[in-house]
Design a protein around this motif. Structure first.
Motif, mmCIF file in Angstrom:
data_model
loop_
_atom_site.group_PDB
_atom_site.id
_atom_site.type_symbol
_atom_site.label_atom_id
_atom_site.label_comp_id
_atom_site.label_asym_id
_atom_site.label_seq_id
_atom_site.Cartn_x
_atom_site.Cartn_y
_atom_site.Cartn_z
ATOM 1 N N THR A 1 0.829 -1.208 0.000
ATOM 2 C CA THR A 1 0.000 0.000 0.000
ATOM 3 C C THR A 1 0.859 1.253 0.000
ATOM 4 O OG1 THR A 1 -1.817 -1.119 1.153
ATOM 5 C CG2 THR A 1 -1.754 1.281 1.277
ATOM 6 N N GLN A 2 1.907 1.261 0.789
ATOM 7 C CA GLN A 2 2.805 2.416 0.832
ATOM 8 C C GLN A 2 3.506 2.620 -0.503
ATOM 9 O OE1 GLN A 2 5.115 1.069 4.208
ATOM 10 N NE2 GLN A 2 4.188 2.598 5.561
ATOM 11 N N ALA B 1 0.948 4.058 -2.948
ATOM 12 C CA ALA B 1 0.651 5.456 -2.635
ATOM 13 C C ALA B 1 1.789 6.375 -3.057
ATOM 14 C CB ALA B 1 0.374 5.601 -1.136
ATOM 15 N N THR C 1 1.527 9.332 -6.006
ATOM 16 C CA THR C 1 1.792 10.733 -5.704
ATOM 17 C C THR C 1 2.931 11.301 -6.537
ATOM 18 O OG1 THR C 1 1.037 10.386 -3.430
ATOM 19 C CG2 THR C 1 2.356 12.344 -3.848
ATOM 20 N N THR D 1 -8.686 5.213 -5.797
ATOM 21 C CA THR D 1 -9.975 5.288 -5.110
ATOM 22 C C THR D 1 -10.445 3.900 -4.687
ATOM 23 O OG1 THR D 1 -10.574 7.252 -6.383
ATOM 24 C CG2 THR D 1 -12.353 6.049 -5.316
ATOM 25 N N GLY E 1 -8.369 2.425 -1.983
ATOM 26 C CA GLY E 1 -8.389 3.164 -0.728
ATOM 27 C C GLY E 1 -7.018 3.650 -0.298
ATOM 28 N N LEU E 2 -6.194 4.070 -1.262
ATOM 29 C CA LEU E 2 -4.842 4.525 -0.939
ATOM 30 C C LEU E 2 -4.900 5.842 -0.160
ATOM 31 C CD1 LEU E 2 -2.952 3.839 -4.296
ATOM 32 C CD2 LEU E 2 -3.190 2.351 -2.299
ATOM 33 N N PRO E 3 -4.005 6.019 0.809
ATOM 34 C CA PRO E 3 -3.983 7.260 1.596
ATOM 35 C C PRO E 3 -3.321 8.403 0.835
ATOM 36 C CG PRO E 3 -2.241 5.787 2.335
ATOM 37 C CD PRO E 3 -3.013 5.023 1.292
ATOM 38 N N VAL E 4 -3.978 8.862 -0.232
ATOM 39 C CA VAL E 4 -3.421 9.908 -1.088
ATOM 40 C C VAL E 4 -4.525 10.896 -1.450
ATOM 41 C CG1 VAL E 4 -1.648 8.421 -2.082
ATOM 42 C CG2 VAL E 4 -3.895 8.560 -3.176
ATOM 43 N N GLU E 5 -4.107 12.036 -1.969
ATOM 44 C CA GLU E 5 -5.063 12.996 -2.521
ATOM 45 C C GLU E 5 -5.366 12.582 -3.961
ATOM 46 O OE1 GLU E 5 -5.441 17.787 -3.522
ATOM 47 O OE2 GLU E 5 -3.701 17.010 -2.433
#
Length: 456
Positions: free
Chosen positions: A29-30, A33, A37, A427, A430-434
């Motif tokens: 996941t990291q 992400a 980015t 999306t 569910g990645l922790p990104v904008e």
């Protein structure tokens, strides 16, 4: 010439140099992400969406008025008859021009621009899927090659132990020089195989750093995205037809081509243009008998109607070309459907095949481990030879490598299926990104009064 032990030590040193040294693990996941980015390909695709959105505003300007202001000045002088005379004049005005009817050509061009902007958005989503899938492949390649390096290092250690054992047995008269030579040959092969694994790991690490931007550290094959996989092949195919960006791009291309055909056909129709202006002037002269001062306010309003009759064949050619593009877009759409369907079936089969291989390899590894232990015991009792031990270990290594490869293939096939169904996105994952989206930008560029407020 270096001894086999020196080669083995050198290979082990290379292992320590290229295996990840950081203590902080980096999850899949990291990595995804980070790539989402920072990846330049995705950033370029996002800028393409913004650029395409500007075309909507450009097309909408076709039937909107253009208003301009002008200010000019003029100074003249002469020395006729020995007398100096000069004069100056100034004019100021505002002009207005607007196409109030163009046979709906502008409407068709606006629809075409919107379809192309939508096409650019889906192209960005496709790029996003390709980048994320490349990250998964690079991530799992590092995991696989790291495991292979470790496995082959253990293999080298095993062959070293067998070589020492054969030498010890030779010294006490229980072995032969052939056993020693066979162990030396197998150790040399193990060292070469270990070095090849290290070279593959170096390549995988470089590829990983290209997509993610950092060196890999303590990667793991585990992930939490299995729940996104459709439960059946038919469900996967249905999802792909609805949301795969390649199919959505094909639909947008058809819309753009149809609008282009409408715009080309509108070129045969009439257009009506409205124009007007209002202005005033000031005039001054050194001659007292000349008129001076304000010249008053003047204005004009005009309307014109134009109907094309002949344009050297350009209009007809543009219509024919637009019709051909429309047909081509429909053919390309059929090809996109076929390609997506093939990708879904291939990925689904890849998951099933990899799962079967994992199950088979696990059973084979468990059985072969017992074989190796049994052959070693038989060798110690004189019922088997050193070559039998070496062959059993080689078979065990092959089975373990097969298990590593099958595990990697299943993870990659899982994400390939997500990509084939159109669900491999920041999306959906569910990645922790904008999330990169140009929807707000598209709305902004269509603001008719923005030009009067600010120009970026």
């Amino acid at each position: 010439m270096l001894s086999l032990r020196a080669l083995a030590v050198a290979a082990f040193a290379l292992t320590l140099a290229w295996l990840p040294t950081g203590v902080q693990a980096q999850s899949l996941t990291q990595a995804l992400a980070s790539a989402y980015t920072n990846n330049p390909e995705l950033a370029s695709a996002f800028l393409s969406v913004k650029s395409a959105a500007e075309d909507i505003a450009l097309r909408q300007a076709g039937t909107r008025p253009t208003i301009g202001a002008s200010l000019s000045g003029d100074y003249q002088w002469s020395t006729a008859g020995g007398q100096f005379n000069d004069s100056s004049s100034y004019t100021a005005g505002i002009s207005y021009n607007q196409t109030i009817f163009d046979n709906f050509r502008t409407d068709a061009e606006i629809e075409q621009a919107r379809a192309l902007a939508e096409l650019s958005k889906y192209s960005m989503r496709n790029t996003e899927q390709n980048v994320l899938l490349s990250v998964v492949d690079a991530y799992m390649s590092v995991v696989r090659d790291s495991q292979l390096v470790q496995l082959r290092q253990e293999n080298v250690s095993f062959y070293e132990a067998q070589l020492q054992s054969s030498r010890d047995r030779l010294e006490v008269g229980e072995g032969t020089r052939i056993d020693v030579a066979q162990a030396e040959a197998r150790l040399a092969q193990g060292v070469a195989s270990h070095r090849a694994a290290i070279a593959s790991l170096q390549t995988s690490q470089a590829t990983y750093q290209r997509y993610v931007g950092t060196r890999p550290q303590s990667l793991s094959a585990s992930h939490s995205y299995t729940g996104l996989v459709p439960p059946a092949l038919d469900d996967a195919l249905a999802q792909a037809e609805v949301q795969h960006p390649a199919i959505l791009s094909a639909k947008a291309s058809i819309r753009a081509a149809q609008a282009g055909s409408d715009a080309a056909q509108a070129g045969f129709g009439p257009s009506i243009t409205l124009n007007g202006s209002v202005g005033t002037g000031l005039a001054f002269s050194s001659n007292p008998t000349a008129l001076q001062g304000a010249q008053g306010v003047s204005g004009q309003v005009g309307i014109s109607l134009t109907v094309p009759i002949y344009a050297g064949g350009a209009i007809g050619a543009s219509v024919r070309k637009a019709n051909i593009e429309q047909i081509r877009s429909e053919v390309s759409a059929m090809s996109a459907y076929d390609q997506v369907r093939e990708a879904v079936i291939t990925s689904w089969s890849g998951i099933q095949n990899a799962s079967a291989q994992i199950e088979s390899a696990q059973a084979a590894v468990a059985a072969q481990e017992q074989v190796v232990e049994g052959v070693i015991q038989e060798r110690d009792l004189g019922a088997s030879t050193t070559l039998d031990v070496l062959d059993a270990q080689a078979e065990l290594t092959t089975q373990r490598e097969g298990l590593i490869q099958a595990t990697t293939n299943r993870v990659v096939a899982t994400f390939s299926l997500l990509a084939a169904t159109g669900r491999l996105s920041a999306t959906e994952l569910g990645l922790p990104v904008e999330i990169k989206s140009a929807d707000d930008y598209t709305a902004t560029v269509q603001d008719v009064w923005q030009e009067l407020r600010t120009v970026d």
